[in-house]
Design an enzyme around this catalytic site. Structure first.
Site, PDB file in Angstrom:
ATOM      1  N   TYR A  12      23.340 -66.229  97.463  1.00 56.79           N
ATOM      2  CA  TYR A  12      24.120 -66.274  98.714  1.00 56.79           C
ATOM      3  C   TYR A  12      24.177 -67.691  99.295  1.00 56.79           C
ATOM      4  CZ  TYR A  12      22.676 -61.365  98.328  1.00 56.79           C
ATOM      5  OH  TYR A  12      22.414 -60.105  97.871  1.00 56.79           O
ATOM      6  N   TYR A  64      26.439 -51.664 102.921  1.00 55.11           N
ATOM      7  CA  TYR A  64      26.086 -52.599 101.848  1.00 55.11           C
ATOM      8  C   TYR A  64      25.152 -51.867 100.890  1.00 55.11           C
ATOM      9  CZ  TYR A  64      23.786 -56.233  99.191  1.00 55.11           C
ATOM     10  OH  TYR A  64      23.282 -56.972  98.150  1.00 55.11           O
ATOM     11  N   ASP A  96      21.330 -43.988 100.323  1.00 56.88           N
ATOM     12  CA  ASP A  96      20.773 -45.246  99.820  1.00 56.88           C
ATOM     13  C   ASP A  96      19.659 -45.659 100.788  1.00 56.88           C
ATOM     14  OD1 ASP A  96      20.126 -47.823  99.231  1.00 56.88           O
ATOM     15  OD2 ASP A  96      22.181 -48.591  99.183  1.00 56.88           O
ATOM     16  N   LYS A 114      12.932 -51.838  96.938  1.00 59.60           N
ATOM     17  CA  LYS A 114      12.332 -52.751  97.915  1.00 59.60           C
ATOM     18  C   LYS A 114      10.847 -52.489  98.169  1.00 59.60           C
ATOM     19  CE  LYS A 114      16.379 -54.611 100.076  1.00 59.60           C
ATOM     20  NZ  LYS A 114      16.460 -56.034  99.812  1.00 59.60           N
TER      21      LYS A 114
HETATM   22  C1  LIG Z   1      20.704 -50.484 101.431  1.00 60.13           C
HETATM   23  C2  LIG Z   1      20.604 -51.398 100.254  1.00 60.13           C
HETATM   24  N1  LIG Z   1      20.991 -50.959  99.050  1.00 60.13           N
HETATM   25  C3  LIG Z   1      20.907 -51.728  97.950  1.00 60.13           C
HETATM   26  C4  LIG Z   1      20.426 -53.020  98.031  1.00 60.13           C
HETATM   27  C5  LIG Z   1      20.333 -53.856  96.797  1.00 60.13           C
HETATM   28  O1  LIG Z   1      19.006 -54.017  96.403  1.00 60.13           O
HETATM   29  P1  LIG Z   1      18.594 -55.169  95.402  1.00 60.13           P
HETATM   30  O2  LIG Z   1      18.763 -56.444  96.154  1.00 60.13           O
HETATM   31  O3  LIG Z   1      17.172 -54.877  95.068  1.00 60.13           O
HETATM   32  O4  LIG Z   1      19.493 -55.074  94.225  1.00 60.13           O
HETATM   33  C6  LIG Z   1      20.023 -53.519  99.263  1.00 60.13           C
HETATM   34  C7  LIG Z   1      19.537 -54.894  99.392  1.00 60.13           C
HETATM   35  O5  LIG Z   1      19.410 -55.451 100.455  1.00 60.13           O
HETATM   36  C8  LIG Z   1      20.102 -52.694 100.402  1.00 60.13           C
HETATM   37  O6  LIG Z   1      19.713 -53.115 101.624  1.00 60.13           O
END
Ligand SMILES: Cc1ncc(COP(=O)(O)O)c(C=O)c1O
Length: 428
Positions: free
Chosen positions: A26, A154, A248, A277
């Protein structure tokens, strides 16, 4: 350091020699300020190469929920390293992965009971989308090739995940024309928006595999919060039109919003959940996509074509699973959710002074997430640098200044963070 001939504040040789070969995330590499060289991370402290210590307000993108380098997780990983760092998960299984699968199934609400491991949040989402598409293919339904996703959402940086993120205003808007088309709708935050979604589904449900949403908090899309009713409406609409519902919880999972999983507070259980995470307590990459028995049953067959054709090389990595098992044990042994509640109160009090400051649009707190939304930010790099000058690591994005500290952060460290936010925002 013996033999170190560097002048004071000069970066180490590995930094100067390696930076020209690294491509950072980024970041406009031409104009981005040089990144901070970190040599150690402990608890809520980052130690820089020049000896400075920063109090960390981000917990490495919300992963390090127990603080950095927790001795309990480290010991578990070291034991596993001595025994077996990794074996492929095709045709082979091991204790750490199966223990973790059993634990996750027991912790998750409802019938979320089949765990598919992968290595990052984005891939966990890809797997969830693929499961949903194939669920319908395996059941003989044709044309269910799209998803309903939410504005402001996202879900990651891989292609499928980008295609269910906000393709108009999100960070991947550039690719909008190249991604598989989906229905990106308003979150049903009121009855009017719910009725609009109902009307869309009434005509298009047979083209849709699933609805995907980040429950309670849309994270990287702007740290926006919504309440349980939104998720209950989505569950009701998914049931009405017989769609799958995907949560998610890559960001919200493992305590961040105040319950172990956001869906517990939502009073709505998805058919598929994506986790990552904080799964390993910020130690290493691991993700899990967990499906209900109903979803899994659509793959259970004598027909090999009905198998889920996915399998990352490092899926269920034994070190990562050992870290995750240790992390879950820490949730049992230590009062993490009480700590989240305390952090929430301290964030509320500590950030209250920002309310009413010039340029502040909103101040909000949910669980261990504190947000100061600004009207606008003209120079993000300068803003980020101001925090480092204050001895803290806070990394605003867009117009959002946020704190997502480790749940183990000391009260005085948290106060240093909120004081720094108030001071920096007040000086804008
Ligand atoms: C809600 C959500 N889903 C998916 C992701 C993507 O995860 P990664 O960065 O481990 O690929 C993130 C990353 O910030 C997220 O906040």
């Amino acid at each position: 350091m013996a033999g170190d001939t560097r002048k004071k504040n000069e970066p180490p040789a590995w930094y100067a020699q390696g930076l020209a070969h690294a491509w950072l995330p980024y970041a406009q590499m031409k104009t981005a300020p040089p990144p901070l060289p970190v040599v150690a991370a402990q608890g809520s402290r980052l130690v820089l190469a020049d000896g400075r210590e920063l109090i960390d307000g981000v917990a490495s993108w919300w992963t390090a929920c127990h603080g950095y380098n927790h001795s309990y997780i480290r010991a578990a990983v070291e034991r596993q390293l001595a025994q077996m760092p990794h074996v492929m998960f095709g045709g082979l299984v091991h204790e750490q992965a199966l223990t973790l699968a059993r634990r996750l199934a027991a912790l998750l609400p409802g019938d979320l009971s089949r765990v598919f491991f992968s290595d990052s949040g984005s891939v966990a989402v890809e797997v969830a989308l693929k499961m949903a598409l194939q669920y319908w293919i395996n059941r003989g339904a044709k044309g269910r090739s799209h998803f309903v996703a939410c504005k402001g959402g996202y879900h990651g940086d891989t292609t499928g995940a980008m295609a269910v993120s906000d393709t108009d205003e999100g960070m991947h808007a550039l690719f909008a024309g190249f991604l598989p088309p989906n229905f990106i709708v308003d979150l049903p935050e009121d009855e009017t928006k719910a009725a609009a979604l109902d009307a869309l589904l009434a005509t298009r449900a047979d083209a849709i595999a699933a609805i995907i949403v980040e429950p309670l908090v849309q994270g990287a899309g702007g740290m926006r919060f919504h309440d349980a009713r939104v998720l209950q409406r989505l569950r009701a609409l998914a049931d009405k039109y017989e769609l799958l519902l995907i949560f998610d919880e890559v960001f919200t999972g493992f305590g961040r919003t105040g319950t172990m999983f956001a869906c517990e507070a939502a009073g709505a259980t998805p058919d598929i959940i994506a986790l990552s995470k904080a799964l390993t307590g910020g130690t290493m990459g691991l993700a899990a996509t967990v499906a209900t028995g109903k979803v899994f049953d659509a793959f259970w067959s004598d027909d090999p074509k009905k198998a889920l054709m996915h399998g990352p090389s490092y899926m269920a990595n034994a070190l990562a699973c050992a870290a995750a098992n240790a992390s879950l044990e820490l949730f049992e042994r230590e009062p993490r959710l009480a700590q989240v509640a305390d952090i929430g109160s301290a964030l509320g009090q500590g950030l209250a002074a920002c309310r009413g400051m010039r340029g502040v649009k909103d101040v909000r707190v949910k669980g261990a997430i504190g947000v100061v939304e600004l009207e606008r930010v003209d120079n993000l790099d300068a803003l980020r640098a101001r925090f480092v000058e204050e001895g803290v690591f806070v990394r605003p994005f867009g117009n959002i200044v946020y704190l997502t500290p480790a749940f183990t952060i000391a009260a005085e460290e948290l106060k240093r963070l909120t004081d720094a936010v108030c001071k920096v925002v007040g000086s804008l």
